[in-house]
Enzyme design. Structure first.
Site, short mmCIF file in Angstrom:
data_model
loop_
_atom_site.label_atom_id
_atom_site.label_comp_id
_atom_site.label_asym_id
_atom_site.label_seq_id
_atom_site.Cartn_x
_atom_site.Cartn_y
_atom_site.Cartn_z
CG ASP A 12 -17.82 18.49 -22.97
OD1 ASP A 12 -18.51 18.63 -23.93
OD2 ASP A 12 -18.51 18.31 -21.90
CB ILE A 55 -11.25 16.93 -16.07
CG1 ILE A 55 -10.71 18.29 -16.76
CG2 ILE A 55 -12.21 17.21 -14.76
CD1 ILE A 55 -11.68 18.90 -17.47
CE1 TYR A 56 -15.69 14.31 -14.82
CE2 TYR A 56 -16.46 12.22 -15.92
CZ TYR A 56 -16.59 13.57 -15.54
OH TYR A 56 -17.97 14.26 -15.58
CG ASP A 65 -7.67 19.74 -31.36
OD1 ASP A 65 -8.63 19.08 -31.02
OD2 ASP A 65 -7.47 21.11 -31.32
#
Ligand code: AR6
Length: 184
Positions: free
Chosen positions: A34, A129-130, A10
């Site tokens: 983010d 996510i992209y 992380d």
């Protein structure tokens, strides 16, 4: 000579000078890494992003650009926010956007180096996510870090990959590119 390290973990737990955030153009938060950075770093990062939007970046941060804020409660001096491109699917548009993903890395590393950072942690920008394919995202990331001139990249570059699978993708990409990496 830049030292490139690959670790699984992380990124919000990293102790480095600069932590790169895979943000969006609004700079006002989101999910993925983010969301994790803003949660762990506390409200001062968002306050600085709002200030940037109210002053120098009224239209937000363009895809491929980078901007720095403080790091709040993170164990870092700066968060370097960048915006990767959304994967458009295979075809001509993908080639144009690959240049934007290269730029996101180049500008993040260059900004950190100019600030005086000697160590930096980066996630796999655009690979969540992209939707960017993991093998290509890994190749572009490592090529950008290893091809940068010494004064445009911090001496220690840590790619912090969130899954064992992404770690494997980066290792395979390093082999394909013939780049020496350190594994934690
Ligand atoms: N540490 C390290 N890597 C992480 C962490 C973490 N804590 N959390 C996720 N990842 P993403 P993008 C990995 O989706 O694709 C946001 O909503 C994740 O597994 O965070 O550039 C922004 O606001 C993946 O490999 O970023 C934008 O709207 C990589 O980080 C959008 O998502 C990037 O995944 C940006 O999408």
């Amino acid at each position: 000579m830049t030292r490139i390290e690959l670790i699984t973990g992380d990124i919000t737990g990293e102790r480095v000078d600069a932590i790169v955030n895979a943000a969006n153009s609004s700079l006002l938060g989101g999910g993925g890494v983010d969301g994790a950075i803003h949660r762990a770093g506390g409200p001062s990062i968002l306050a600085e992003c709002r200030e940037l939007r109210a002053t120098t970046l009224p239209d937000g941060l363009s895809v491929g650009d980078a901007v720095a804020t403080g790091a709040g409660r993170l164990h870092a001096r700066w968060v370097v926010h960048t915006v990767g491109p959304v994967w458009p699917g295979p075809g001509a548009e993908a080639e144009a956007r690959r240049e934007l993903l290269r730029a996101a890395y180049r500008n993040s590393l260059g900004l950190a180096a100019r600030l005086g950072a000697t160590s930096i942690a980066l996630p796999a920008v655009s690979a969540g996510i992209y939707g960017w394919p993991a093998d290509d995202a890994a190749t572009l990331a490592l090529a950008a870090a290893s091809s940068a001139a010494a004064d445009t990249v911090p001496g220690r570059v840590r790619f912090v990959l969130f899954s064992a699978r992404m770690h494997d993708e980066f290792r395979a990409a390093a082999e394909r590119l013939g780049i020496t990496i350190e594994l934690d």
